[in-house]
Design an enzyme around this catalytic site. Structure first.
Site, PDB file in Angstrom:
ATOM      1  N   GLU B 174       0.824  -1.293  -0.263  1.00 53.29           N
ATOM      2  CA  GLU B 174      -0.074  -0.091  -0.008  1.00 53.29           C
ATOM      3  C   GLU B 174       0.766   1.384   0.056  1.00 53.29           C
ATOM      4  O   GLU B 174       1.930   1.173   0.185  1.00 53.29           O
ATOM      5  CB  GLU B 174      -1.087  -0.013   1.258  1.00 53.29           C
ATOM      6  CG  GLU B 174      -0.387  -0.489   2.542  1.00 53.29           C
ATOM      7  CD  GLU B 174       0.872   0.235   3.037  1.00 53.29           C
ATOM      8  OE1 GLU B 174       1.023   1.495   2.834  1.00 53.29           O
ATOM      9  OE2 GLU B 174       1.800  -0.568   3.203  1.00 53.29           O
ATOM     10  N   GLU B 317       4.492  -0.425   0.880  1.00 48.19           N
ATOM     11  CA  GLU B 317       4.314  -1.012  -0.583  1.00 48.19           C
ATOM     12  C   GLU B 317       4.367  -2.145  -1.242  1.00 48.19           C
ATOM     13  O   GLU B 317       4.090  -2.492  -2.238  1.00 48.19           O
ATOM     14  CB  GLU B 317       6.017  -0.364  -1.362  1.00 48.19           C
ATOM     15  CG  GLU B 317       6.041   1.053  -0.970  1.00 48.19           C
ATOM     16  CD  GLU B 317       7.304   1.611  -1.810  1.00 48.19           C
ATOM     17  OE1 GLU B 317       7.774   0.779  -2.449  1.00 48.19           O
ATOM     18  OE2 GLU B 317       7.605   3.072  -1.479  1.00 48.19           O
TER      19      GLU B 317
END
Lengths: 357, 357
Positions: B174, B317
């Protein structure tokens, strides 16, 4: 011994300036300062070892050093000595765990016979046999100092040859029934940690067998009358031929500025031998994983080192090091492939606490 | 909500019989019983998830779910909200950490805009925007329950599409400035662990800023008057759109028997949302790493889960999950490529304690 002394003088401290430059570059990459944790540390260490600001670890080479141990006569191992030879055949046909994990990371697997008990012949086997297994160190020294030197030199030659072939990283692993016993004895002798805190129960030994293994090592250490001041003497007294060879690989590779990944308990005992011979090697050491053997922790504390993985492994062969290799590969890749904040047009912010920026 | 309820009913317990068969096979491989530790556990879990005795995890797909957070108005983040958009551009041009680590493992990277504040347009961006960032949950609910459902469904659609394209494993990651705050609030609400034990100091917040972040979350949780009995209500009150989408990916993939690797702190908060919606998902969860955020540990204890890596990462991420992927790949490879003791003509011995056999 001359060749070893020569190598020791070639192992110089990591390059501080290169490490500083790389550290600065890492802080400019598009992530909060330090957010890639130990991957960043690896990138900086690899730069320091290789003296390159953009190091690479292409063409990894796995070396499985094999040797037998006379101490198995004392009933310290759950497997018979013949398994060493059978496993070597398994390595050669490419169907052991290390072959599988080696293939996964694109590594070659070289098997070196430094001291297997018995004849082995195969075109792909590297023959560096010093003797047919060590002596039983419960009754006499495992080997002479001359034999220990020969085994170290065998490892040095293998490393030299692999580096010449363009391998940018070496993984050290081993095979040898009885070698946790030799490793435990070495670790207890070098670190002065009590034998009972070094030797593990494992899953195979019951309480009695565990106590027996401890008693054998304690008595052997007493009988060998060890002079801890001589690293080579300790190795000869209670070590192993494959352990000596792995130490030789570490020494030669470090002199050549080639990173080595240390595998598990036995490989770490070899790293300890290399350290006792050459303390400068400490900053070169990359230890892949925390094995279940309790003595492993004793070495980490002694060397002030932290393993990369902790996956309850206890196989050896180089398997933990092979599993850790992608972390080193990742470390080199971030240095060349990631954008900097300047590339994105962002002014770098203060260290951020948010996990995703 | 219908689509979600339908999926929940499709998530059934792992296949015990397949797991037993694989466990038996693992014990016949040429290594001591259990010597590959957590790699063996992964192999068995992957078999249970996929219902295949020889599972594969080919064509991994990384999904970076992006969303903004109204709570940043309260000064809880060291970076301004615009960084979310800038980082998405970085993902799209392929120069963020996740792109580098994704390339290393041969994964595709899909970026999904579930709720970024502002317009984003790029052919490779998956547009599933529910709203322009969540509301500031200090003053009102982060989103309505309908919006939470839409965000979950967005994740489900993305997972469905990737699985149809033949991706055998999904990595969830994310990007969203402020999302450790939303994650901390979710974790505190679901697990009932005190906010101060969930929120970390990080390297960027000084003691005052840390206390401020804790105070904001504590007060927000009081004001939202949360009914913990409704998983969806909690998510709507203090969650995030990208967090909801990741929960949706987990639910859909698990229903499809496709393994998902959970990344760090925020992805684990999403796993917790998925668990609260569907407790059966617990055995499907594969958590890649232990982040430096203290709240992460609280979830592990709550779910009785152990992360694979501990590398001091705090980037998000999907980077930690990408670093863990080779371990899963290794787990599947040992099942098909290693020899058994019978292949070598060795009678299998009792469990051995020796690290190398």
């Amino acid at each position: 011994m001359n060749s070893i002394n020569q190598i020791l003088s070639q192992i110089t401290p990591l390059d501080e300036q290169v490490m500083k430059n790389v550290s600065k570059h890492v802080d400019q990459l598009t992530k909060p300062i330090g957010a890639l944790g130990r991957i960043e540390e690896l990138a900086i260490q690899l730069a320091g070892i290789t003296r390159k600001e953009r190091p690479t670890v292409n063409k990894p080479a796995i070396v499985v050093c094999a040797g037998d141990h006379g101490i198995v006569e004392e009933g310290v191992s759950a497997y018979p000595q013949e398994v060493t030879k059978l496993m070597i055949q398994n390595f050669i046909v490419g169907r052991a765990a290390i072959n599988v994990l080696g293939k996964q990371i694109g590594a070659t697997v070289t098997v070196v016979d430094v001291g297997v008990n018995g004849e082995l012949d195969h075109p792909s086997l590297v023959k560096k046999k010093v003797k047919n297994g060590t002596n039983n160190f419960f009754t006499e020294a495992a080997m002479s100092e001359q034999e220990a030197v020969k085994a170290i030199e065998a490892g040095m030659e293998v490393a030299q040859s692999l580096i010449k072939q363009g391998h940018e990283l070496i993984i050290i692993g081993e095979m040898g029934i009885g070698n946790t016993t030799a490793s435990s004895a070495l670790i207890a002798a070098y670190t002065k940690v009590a034998v009972q805190d070094v030797v593990g129960c494992g899953t195979g030994l019951n309480a009695d067998e565990h106590q027996h293994k401890i008693a054998i090592i304690e008595e052997a250490l007493r009988r060998r009358n060890i002079n801890e001041a001589s690293a080579l003497h300790v190795l000869a007294c209670v070590g192993g031929l494959e352990i000596a060879a792995m130490a030789g690989i570490l020494l030669q590779a470090s002199a050549n500025r080639t990173p080595v990944i240390v595998d598990g308990f036995i490989s770490t005992a070899a790293a300890l031998v290399a350290y006792e011979l050459c303390p400068a090697i400490k900053d070169y050491l990359i230890i892949s994983h925390q094995s279940v053997e309790p003595g492993h922790k004793a070495v980490f504390e002694y060397l002030n080192k932290k393993p990369l993985l902790s996956l309850d492994l206890r196989l050896g062969e180089g398997t933990g090091a092979a599993l850790a290799y992608p972390l080193l590969d990742a470390a080199t890749r971030i240095l060349t492939e990631m954008a900097t904040f300047a590339d994105l047009g962002i002014e770098k912010k203060k260290e951020a606490t948010e996990s995703t920026m």
